[in-house]
Enzyme design. Structure first.
Site, short mmCIF file in Angstrom:
data_model
loop_
_atom_site.label_atom_id
_atom_site.label_comp_id
_atom_site.label_asym_id
_atom_site.label_seq_id
_atom_site.Cartn_x
_atom_site.Cartn_y
_atom_site.Cartn_z
N GLU A 162 -38.73 63.58 -52.87
CA GLU A 162 -39.18 64.46 -53.70
C GLU A 162 -39.87 64.00 -55.09
O GLU A 162 -39.45 64.35 -56.11
CB GLU A 162 -38.38 65.66 -54.03
CG GLU A 162 -37.78 66.21 -52.55
CD GLU A 162 -36.99 67.63 -53.00
OE1 GLU A 162 -37.28 68.64 -52.32
OE2 GLU A 162 -36.03 67.65 -54.08
N GLU B 181 -37.64 68.65 -44.80
CA GLU B 181 -36.71 69.11 -45.13
C GLU B 181 -37.11 70.51 -45.21
O GLU B 181 -38.25 70.98 -45.49
CB GLU B 181 -36.40 69.00 -46.52
CG GLU B 181 -35.64 67.80 -46.90
CD GLU B 181 -35.12 67.48 -48.27
OE1 GLU B 181 -34.80 68.68 -49.01
OE2 GLU B 181 -34.88 66.35 -48.84
C1 BGP Z 1 -33.86 68.67 -52.16
C2 BGP Z 1 -33.24 67.55 -51.86
C3 BGP Z 1 -32.13 67.15 -50.87
C4 BGP Z 1 -31.22 68.69 -50.75
C5 BGP Z 1 -32.02 69.97 -50.79
C6 BGP Z 1 -31.47 71.12 -50.59
O1 BGP Z 1 -34.07 69.00 -53.40
O2 BGP Z 1 -34.16 66.61 -51.53
O3 BGP Z 1 -31.37 66.19 -51.31
O4 BGP Z 1 -30.00 68.65 -51.20
O5 BGP Z 1 -33.21 70.06 -51.91
O6 BGP Z 1 -30.93 71.49 -52.07
P1 BGP Z 1 -29.52 71.65 -52.70
O7 BGP Z 1 -28.56 70.54 -52.15
O8 BGP Z 1 -29.55 71.71 -53.91
O9 BGP Z 1 -29.19 72.88 -52.03
#
Ligand code: BGP
Length: 469
Positions: free
Chosen positions: A169, A361
């Site tokens: 990201e 993701e």
């Molecule tokens: C993205 C990241 C991840 C992950 C995901 C979910 O921003 O790349 O590392 O964690 O989001 O977010 P969160 O863990 O804050 O729910």
């Protein structure tokens, strides 16, 4: 219909699951001083309330976990290498052999089951020393350290890993300069000049990784990774349409540079109008031409934009935010759910670059409840997660029918792990439940959720059978 070799799987990041934060010579990373994620202050040294220090103990239990992924039929597993396991301080001259050995074993374990590793080189886990001594990516020296690091890992794993992502990201540095870019200077003191210079250093470093990687193994597939969050105009008012376009440009710039090899005109205009003068050598310009093999992205939600200051309120969201969409419902954490937005963004990126895409993701964070199933085994009835994933898979299928070339799909947090933004464990994404709670109690035992069996069937049928179990 999904193509025959579609890469179905799941994704995690080292800092959110491995734990073992000082094992075998690992140095501290910025995550070790972020006990509350983005919601609380960073600490000087690691504190006991930081759940990432132990994570879900993946460092010691990865064999069991990969066996469970294999049972679901995973064809790909996305994880990251913790940079500070390889170079504990980031600027060390020699790598840490014990850290390298850990990932040798991890990738071998994946290969044993025919699972292709997909490896993020930097996933919100810059070595802490690089943040404290150099101010992270603001400093051009980081490029040299990153080049040294990627050269070592590309050489070491050249026969074990084919798919690589340069920075997780990468555009999130605009919102979270410390977590994303290891920038120690507090956000409120950071100038736009410093911020975009740091962005430039990362973009150049990413292009270097593409060049170095291809020299080491021509078969490597190296991609960028963007936090994608489509921006819709809040109304058809042309001013709102342009507000949406401008907000989207801020993120698209990162994919544009990676996929095309140069800064787009709208970015140059933004620099000009904001007094930003990027220090860019002619060598940098040449290096940027090493464009990525594919474009990957995370997708959780979309947002709206408006030119009307009164309506311009920021809702909850994945690091970047925007105006909530009145037509969409939200998750328990306020992230608005928009499966059709995934088809939209896939088309948008394909039309723009004609490069293969990878959804690395996507998933639903929810407070699951562990119950006793009919046969006495513990499980979670996560039909809400199944519904979420089904709708997104359907939209990927639509995009493929639209002609989009899609390499694969790795759902986020395929096993429960510590959240990035809030550092809690209560926000679970997995097909596998981990007995570990926010108060630090729990046995780390693993339990299969209902979605485990559902995703297994999805993969077995290559995406044809997504109905309820
Ligand atoms: C993205 C990241 C991840 C992950 C995901 C979910 O921003 O790349 O590392 O964690 O989001 O977010 P969160 O863990 O804050 O729910």
């Amino acid at each position: 219909m999904f193509p025959d070799h579609f890469l179905w799987g799941g994704a995690v990041a080292a800092n959110q699951c491995e734990g073992a934060y000082l094992a075998d010579g690992k140095g501290l990373s910025i995550q070790d001083v972020l006990p509350h994620g983005l919601r609380g202050p960073r600490t000087k040294t690691p504190t006991e309330d930081n759940l990432k220090l132990e994570g879900i103990d993946f460092y010691h239990r990865y064999r069991e976990d990969i066996r469970l992924f294999a049972e679901m039929g995973f064809r790909v597993f996305r994880t990251s290498i913790a940079w500070s396991r390889i170079f504990p301080n980031g600027d060390d001259a020699e790598p840490n052999e014990a850290g390298l050995r850990f990932y040798d074993d991890l990738f071998d374990e994946c290969r044993k089951y025919g699972i292709e590793p997909l490896v993020t080189l930097s996933h919100y886990e810059t070595p802490l020393h690089l943040a404290e001594a150099y101010d992270g990516w603001v400093n051009p020296k980081l490029t040299e350290f990153y080049k040294r690091y990627v050269t070592v890992v590309f050489n070491r794993y050249k026969d074990k890993v084919k798919y690589w992502l340069t920075f997780n990201e990468i555009n999130s540095i605009l919102e979270s300069p410390f977590m994303s870019g290891g920038i120690h200077t507090p956000k409120e003191k950071l100038t736009l000049q410093q911020l975009y210079q740091a962005v430039h250093h990362e973009l150049v470093a990413s292009a270097w990784a593409v060049k170095i990687g291809h020299e080491i193994n021509r078969d490597f597939k190296i991609g960028c990774m963007i936090l994608s969050m489509p921006v819709y105009p809040l109304t058809p008012d042309p001013s709102d349409v342009l507000a949406a376009m401008e907000q989207e440009h801020k993120n698209m710039m990162f994919a544009d540079v990676h996929a095309r090899g140069y800064y787009p005109g709208y970015a140059l205009r933004f620099f000009r109008e904001n007094g930003i003068r990027i220090d860019m050598s002619s060598e940098d310009e040449e290096i940027l031409k090493n464009t990525v093999d594919f474009v990957s992205f995370s997708y959780y939600m979309s947002v709206c934009a408006t030119a009307d200051a009164e309506k311009n309120v920021r809702g909850e969201g994945n690091l970047l935010g925007g105006v909530p969409n009145p037509y969409l419902k939200a998750s328990e954490w306020g992230w608005q759910i928009d499966p059709k937005g995934l088809r939209y963004v896939l088309n948008q990126l394909w039309d723009r670059y004609q490069k293969p895409l990878f959804v690395v993701e996507n998933g639903l964070g929810a407070a699951d409840e562990l119950i006793c199933g009919a046969d006495g085994t513990k499980t979670v009835n996560d039909d809400y997660r199944i519904d979420y994933l089904r709708e997104h898979i359907r939209q990927m299928e639509e995009a493929i029918a639209d002609g989009v070339e899609l390499l694969g799909y790795t759902t986020w947090g395929c096993i429960d792990l510590v959240s990035a933004s809030s550092a809690e464990l209560r926000k679970r994404y997995g097909f596998i439940y981990v007995d570990r709670r926010d108060d630090g109690t729990g046995t780390f035992a693993r339990y299969k959720k209902k979605s485990f069996y559902w995703y297994k069937r999805v993969i077995e049928s290559n995406g044809a059978e997504t109905g309820p179990l």
